[in-house]
Every structure is written in structure tokens, then in C-alpha cells.
Design a protein around this motif. Structure first.
Motif, mmCIF file in Angstrom:
data_model
loop_
_atom_site.group_PDB
_atom_site.id
_atom_site.type_symbol
_atom_site.label_atom_id
_atom_site.label_comp_id
_atom_site.label_asym_id
_atom_site.label_seq_id
_atom_site.Cartn_x
_atom_site.Cartn_y
_atom_site.Cartn_z
ATOM 1 N N ALA A 10 0.829 -1.211 0.000
ATOM 2 C CA ALA A 10 0.000 0.000 0.000
ATOM 3 C C ALA A 10 0.864 1.261 0.000
ATOM 4 C CB ALA A 10 -0.924 -0.011 1.220
ATOM 5 N N LEU A 11 1.929 1.264 0.786
ATOM 6 C CA LEU A 11 2.819 2.431 0.837
ATOM 7 C C LEU A 11 3.554 2.621 -0.487
ATOM 8 C CD1 LEU A 11 4.204 1.959 4.452
ATOM 9 C CD2 LEU A 11 2.884 3.925 3.625
ATOM 10 N N ILE A 12 3.956 1.527 -1.114
ATOM 11 C CA ILE A 12 4.586 1.624 -2.435
ATOM 12 C C ILE A 12 3.619 2.260 -3.424
ATOM 13 C CG2 ILE A 12 5.404 0.276 -4.404
ATOM 14 C CD1 ILE A 12 6.669 -1.670 -2.419
ATOM 15 N N ALA A 13 2.365 1.871 -3.370
ATOM 16 C CA ALA A 13 1.356 2.427 -4.271
ATOM 17 C C ALA A 13 1.207 3.937 -4.052
ATOM 18 C CB ALA A 13 0.020 1.719 -4.067
ATOM 19 N N VAL A 14 1.183 4.361 -2.788
ATOM 20 C CA VAL A 14 1.079 5.791 -2.487
ATOM 21 C C VAL A 14 2.287 6.549 -3.032
ATOM 22 C CG1 VAL A 14 1.032 7.502 -0.627
ATOM 23 C CG2 VAL A 14 -0.356 5.427 -0.454
ATOM 24 N N ALA A 15 3.482 6.001 -2.829
ATOM 25 C CA ALA A 15 4.696 6.646 -3.332
ATOM 26 C C ALA A 15 4.660 6.783 -4.853
ATOM 27 C CB ALA A 15 5.935 5.855 -2.901
ATOM 28 N N LEU A 16 4.162 5.767 -5.546
ATOM 29 C CA LEU A 16 4.094 5.817 -7.004
ATOM 30 C C LEU A 16 3.072 6.842 -7.484
ATOM 31 C CD1 LEU A 16 4.330 2.002 -7.824
ATOM 32 C CD2 LEU A 16 6.079 3.752 -8.209
ATOM 33 N N VAL A 17 1.961 6.946 -6.800
ATOM 34 C CA VAL A 17 0.952 7.950 -7.169
ATOM 35 C C VAL A 17 1.540 9.354 -7.035
ATOM 36 C CG1 VAL A 17 -1.234 9.005 -6.471
ATOM 37 C CG2 VAL A 17 -1.059 6.525 -6.650
ATOM 38 N N LEU A 18 2.252 9.606 -5.942
ATOM 39 C CA LEU A 18 2.874 10.914 -5.747
ATOM 40 C C LEU A 18 3.941 11.183 -6.802
ATOM 41 C CD1 LEU A 18 3.232 10.848 -1.852
ATOM 42 C CD2 LEU A 18 1.700 12.310 -3.192
ATOM 43 N N GLU A 19 4.693 10.142 -7.143
ATOM 44 C CA GLU A 19 5.725 10.272 -8.167
ATOM 45 C C GLU A 19 5.121 10.703 -9.500
ATOM 46 O OE1 GLU A 19 9.828 9.665 -9.467
ATOM 47 O OE2 GLU A 19 8.954 9.567 -7.477
ATOM 48 N N TRP A 20 4.039 10.061 -9.888
ATOM 49 C CA TRP A 20 3.416 10.381 -11.170
ATOM 50 C C TRP A 20 2.675 11.706 -11.131
ATOM 51 C CZ3 TRP A 20 4.343 8.718 -15.841
ATOM 52 C CH2 TRP A 20 5.065 7.533 -15.981
ATOM 53 N N ALA A 21 2.189 12.096 -9.980
ATOM 54 C CA ALA A 21 1.603 13.435 -9.849
ATOM 55 C C ALA A 21 2.674 14.493 -10.077
ATOM 56 C CB ALA A 21 0.969 13.603 -8.471
ATOM 57 N N GLY A 22 3.884 14.255 -9.529
ATOM 58 C CA GLY A 22 4.994 15.175 -9.749
ATOM 59 C C GLY A 22 5.394 15.247 -11.213
ATOM 60 N N VAL A 23 5.380 14.121 -11.902
ATOM 61 C CA VAL A 23 5.705 14.099 -13.328
ATOM 62 C C VAL A 23 4.670 14.901 -14.124
ATOM 63 C CG1 VAL A 23 5.819 12.621 -15.377
ATOM 64 C CG2 VAL A 23 6.979 11.937 -13.280
ATOM 65 N N THR A 24 3.410 14.750 -13.769
ATOM 66 C CA THR A 24 2.348 15.498 -14.460
ATOM 67 C C THR A 24 2.541 16.997 -14.285
ATOM 68 O OG1 THR A 24 0.787 13.675 -14.108
ATOM 69 C CG2 THR A 24 -0.133 15.842 -14.619
ATOM 70 N N VAL A 25 2.846 17.420 -13.064
ATOM 71 C CA VAL A 25 3.082 18.841 -12.800
ATOM 72 C C VAL A 25 4.319 19.322 -13.555
ATOM 73 C CG1 VAL A 25 3.653 20.519 -10.997
ATOM 74 C CG2 VAL A 25 1.913 18.784 -10.581
ATOM 75 N N ARG A 26 5.344 18.486 -13.636
ATOM 76 C CA ARG A 26 6.564 18.848 -14.371
ATOM 77 C C ARG A 26 6.254 19.149 -15.839
ATOM 78 N NH1 ARG A 26 10.589 21.436 -15.215
ATOM 79 N NH2 ARG A 26 10.790 21.261 -12.953
ATOM 80 N N TRP A 27 5.424 18.316 -16.477
ATOM 81 C CA TRP A 27 5.085 18.546 -17.884
ATOM 82 C C TRP A 27 4.179 19.759 -18.053
ATOM 83 C CZ3 TRP A 27 7.702 17.002 -21.775
ATOM 84 C CH2 TRP A 27 8.423 15.812 -21.721
ATOM 85 N N LEU A 28 3.313 20.023 -17.095
ATOM 86 C CA LEU A 28 2.515 21.251 -17.147
ATOM 87 C C LEU A 28 3.414 22.472 -17.067
ATOM 88 C CD1 LEU A 28 -0.512 20.286 -14.846
ATOM 89 C CD2 LEU A 28 -0.522 20.550 -17.340
ATOM 90 N N GLY A 29 4.469 22.376 -16.248
ATOM 91 C CA GLY A 29 5.425 23.469 -16.153
ATOM 92 C C GLY A 29 6.172 23.678 -17.450
ATOM 93 N N TYR A 30 6.586 22.578 -18.056
ATOM 94 C CA TYR A 30 7.287 22.695 -19.343
ATOM 95 C C TYR A 30 6.376 23.309 -20.403
ATOM 96 C CZ TYR A 30 9.113 21.508 -23.887
ATOM 97 O OH TYR A 30 9.536 21.587 -25.191
ATOM 98 N N ARG A 31 5.122 22.889 -20.402
ATOM 99 C CA ARG A 31 4.172 23.434 -21.374
ATOM 100 C C ARG A 31 4.015 24.936 -21.182
ATOM 101 N NH1 ARG A 31 -2.205 21.553 -21.895
ATOM 102 N NH2 ARG A 31 -2.766 22.945 -23.615
ATOM 103 N N SER A 32 4.004 25.393 -19.933
ATOM 104 C CA SER A 32 3.885 26.822 -19.657
ATOM 105 C C SER A 32 5.118 27.578 -20.135
ATOM 106 C CB SER A 32 3.677 27.047 -18.155
ATOM 107 O OG SER A 32 3.607 28.420 -17.845
#
Length: 219
Positions: A10-32
Motif C-alpha cells: 500500500a505504501l509503495i502504491a502511495v509513493a508511485l501515485v505521488l511520483e506520477w503526480a509530480g511528473v504530471t506537474v513537471r510537464w505542465l510546467g514545461y508546457r507553460s
């Protein structure tokens, strides 16, 4: 063992969700950034987006690292418990003593191979007929490659853009490309972390399931 195993997964799953949320924000930043550079995003829009995305991205990365630390603590507890079970029931010998469940991760040099060796011995002792599992080396390769990719992106490429003040218009193509490369490497690292997380979760569940058969059924 099932409670600890469930907690690890369960903790691994939470860490992965946060990781991919960070990646999504990173690409939104690049797009900006690329939109501002190309003139399709106004200075006000860019600065407003940056003021939201930058602290959000940093917060997500820090939170994911914190969850990874909790995963490490629970995983070490699980490794200690499963090795103790294996030593009690199985005749298969182990290369490392119990303290290396923790120190194997933090001592320089040996940390490159002690964690998978420790886990391999547990897997082998838990099911001697199968002589271990290929999941362990695959997990470790994905884990090490993920961190190498993550830090390569941090060290070799641009990690952020300063406040606008019209300076973003003076950016060179190479700087925008560098930011794209940074975002791409973070995405590759996230994919490798995802693979490592799935492989480790499968290993934990497989070993815990094998050891659960050792417990006699109660009437």
C-alpha cells in the motif's frame, strides 16, 4: 506476515501515485515555459502558473521521498520478520545476518548488492523448490536505474526557470530543449520506479504467501 506485506504494498502504491503526480506537474510546467517562449502565453499567465506549479512540484517530490522513507522502514521490518521465520523453519542458509536488513541499504559500496542478496536468500528459503525468484534481480536493476536516471536529469539539465520579467524571451532554444530533456528523464525515472515498485510488491506478496502456509491452521 500478511499485515506487514499489505502495508508495504500500500505504501509503495502511495509513493508511485505521488511520483506520477509530480511528473504530471513537471510537464505542465514545461508546457507553460514553452508557451511563454513561443509567445502563446502571456507574462501574467506564465507567472501565475509558475507560482502554483513550482511549489506544488517541490511539495510532491518531497512528500514522495517521505513516503519512500516510510516504505523503507516498514520493508526493513518485513525483511527482519521473514528472515527470522525462514531461519526457524527452512534449512536453507543465509549469506547475511539480520542487522544487514537495515545496514545493507546505507553502508556505501555494499549497498549496491546487499539488499537484493538479503531478499534473494529469504525468497529461496521460503520456497526451496524454486531456488529464489527472478523478480529480485529485476527489481534491483529497475531500482538502481531509476535513481541513476533521476539524478542524471537533476545534474545534467535545467531544473527550473526564474520569474518572467520579460527575461524568458531571451532564452535560447538549447535552454528550452534542456528543460524538455529534464522533464523526459523524470518521466523515464518514474516509469522505472513504477516497474521497481510492481516487482518489489510482487516479491513481498509471493514470499509472504509462501510463509503463510507454514502456520498451522487453528481448530
Amino acid at each position: 506476515m500478511r499485515g506487514l506485506a499489505t502495508a508495504v504494498v500500500a505504501l509503495i502504491a502511495v509513493a508511485l501515485v505521488l511520483e506520477w503526480a509530480g511528473v504530471t506537474v513537471r510537464w505542465l510546467g514545461y508546457r507553460s515555459v514553452s508557451g511563454r517562449y513561443e509567445g502563446t502565453v502571456s507574462s501574467a499567465e506564465y507567472n501565475a502558473t509558475r507560482d502554483v506549479l513550482m511549489p506544488l512540484e517541490v511539495g510532491l517530490w518531497l512528500l514522495s521521498l517521505l513516503v519512500m522513507l516510510v516504505v523503507f522502514i516498514v520493508l526493513v521490518g518485513w525483511m527482519l520478520r521473514t528472515q527470522r521465520n525462514a531461519r526457524t523453519v527452512s534449512p536453507v542458509s543465509h549469506h547475511l545476518s539480520a542487522p544487514w536488513a537495515f545496514w545493507g541499504w546505507v553502508v556505501p559500496v555494499v549497498s549496491l548488492w546487499f539488499p537484493p542478496l538479503f531478499l534473494h536468500d529469504i525468497a529461496k528459503a521460503s520456497n526451496p523448490q524454486q531456488r529464489g525468484t527472478p523478480l529480485v534481480p529485476l527489481w534491483w536493476i529497475a531500482w538502481l536505474t531509476a535513481w541513476l536516471t533521476f539524478w542524471a536529469g537533476t545534474v545534467l539539465t535545467t531544473s527550473g526557470i526564474s520569474d518572467d520579467h520579460d527575461t524568458i524571451q531571451t532564452l535560447r532554444d538549447s535552454e528550452v530543449d534542456s528543460l524538455f530533456t529534464f522533464s523526459l528523464l523524470r518521466t523515464v525515472a518514474a516509469l522505472l520506479f513504477l516497474a521497481a515498485g510492481i516487482l518489489l510488491s510482487a516479491t513481498v506478496l509471493k514470499i509472504s504467501r509462501a510463509q503463510s502456509h507454514w502456520t498451522p491452521a487453528r481448530s
